[in-house]
Design a protein around this motif. Structure first.
Motif, PDB file in Angstrom:
ATOM      1  N   TYR A 113      13.217  26.470  30.130  1.00 29.61           N
ATOM      2  CA  TYR A 113      12.223  27.129  30.975  1.00 29.61           C
ATOM      3  C   TYR A 113      12.092  28.620  30.645  1.00 29.61           C
ATOM      4  O   TYR A 113      10.982  29.134  30.546  1.00 29.61           O
ATOM      5  N   PHE A 114      13.208  29.291  30.473  1.00 19.78           N
ATOM      6  CA  PHE A 114      13.145  30.710  30.134  1.00 19.78           C
ATOM      7  C   PHE A 114      12.489  30.936  28.771  1.00 19.78           C
ATOM      8  O   PHE A 114      11.600  31.793  28.645  1.00 19.78           O
ATOM      9  N   PRO A 115      12.848  30.175  27.729  1.00 21.98           N
ATOM     10  CA  PRO A 115      12.123  30.331  26.456  1.00 21.98           C
ATOM     11  C   PRO A 115      10.616  30.047  26.581  1.00 21.98           C
ATOM     12  O   PRO A 115       9.808  30.688  25.921  1.00 21.98           O
ATOM     13  N   ALA A 116      10.249  29.099  27.453  1.00 27.43           N
ATOM     14  CA  ALA A 116       8.826  28.822  27.665  1.00 27.43           C
ATOM     15  C   ALA A 116       8.125  30.032  28.294  1.00 27.43           C
ATOM     16  O   ALA A 116       6.992  30.362  27.933  1.00 27.43           O
ATOM     17  N   VAL A 117       8.807  30.714  29.213  1.00 25.89           N
ATOM     18  CA  VAL A 117       8.239  31.922  29.821  1.00 25.89           C
ATOM     19  C   VAL A 117       8.100  33.021  28.761  1.00 25.89           C
ATOM     20  O   VAL A 117       7.099  33.740  28.734  1.00 25.89           O
ATOM     21  N   LEU A 118       9.087  33.123  27.877  1.00 24.38           N
ATOM     22  CA  LEU A 118       8.996  34.119  26.806  1.00 24.38           C
ATOM     23  C   LEU A 118       7.811  33.833  25.879  1.00 24.38           C
ATOM     24  O   LEU A 118       7.095  34.759  25.475  1.00 24.38           O
TER      25      LEU A 118
END
Length: 137
Positions: free
Chosen positions: A55-60
């Motif tokens: 999820y965090f890489p997707a936000v990045l």
């Protein structure tokens, strides 16, 4: 009034207005992404025993795409140097609608359909990136 001075002034005023709008979009994006990134990181932390962070890489990636879409510094490069769709393209369409009152209503509908397609395209791309192991075919 000297006609040779008017177009550069108009261009400068337009560039300043577009830059201010892009600054506003950039700030709004940062305000939205800050809590979203924290929530995504927390969710990835909670799920870290069961899956790698996703999820965090997707936000990045979303932040990176929005950075390219806003393209804050494009006025310094000139309008011709940027060929991909971004805020400049949207603002050019809006400016054309505003300047042409006869065809404005039709162009506004066309612009709305175009924007809707771009949002749908972006959402499909996000969905594909959120599920890297799955195929959509």
């Amino acid at each position: 009034m000297d006609p040779e001075i008017t177009p550069p002034r108009r261009s400068l005023v337009r560039d300043v207005a577009v830059f201010q709008l892009k600054l506003l979009l950039d700030a709004a994006r940062d305000l939205v992404l800050s809590p979203v990134s924290l929530a995504a990181a927390l969710l990835d932390f909670i799920l870290s025993k069961h899956q790698p962070p996703r999820y965090f890489p997707a936000v990045l990636r979303l932040g990176e795409r929005s950075e390219a879409w806003i393209d804050l510094w494009s006025a310094g490069r000139g309008a011709q140097s940027n060929e991909h769709v971004n805020v400049d393209a949207v603002l050019s369409h809006v400016e054309a609608v505003v300047r042409d009152p006869k065809g404005g209503a039709h162009r506004a509908r066309v612009l709305k359909r175009w924007a809707t397609r771009q949002v749908a395209k972006s959402r499909r791309a996000e969905a594909r990136e959120a599920t890297p192991g799955e195929t959509s075919d």
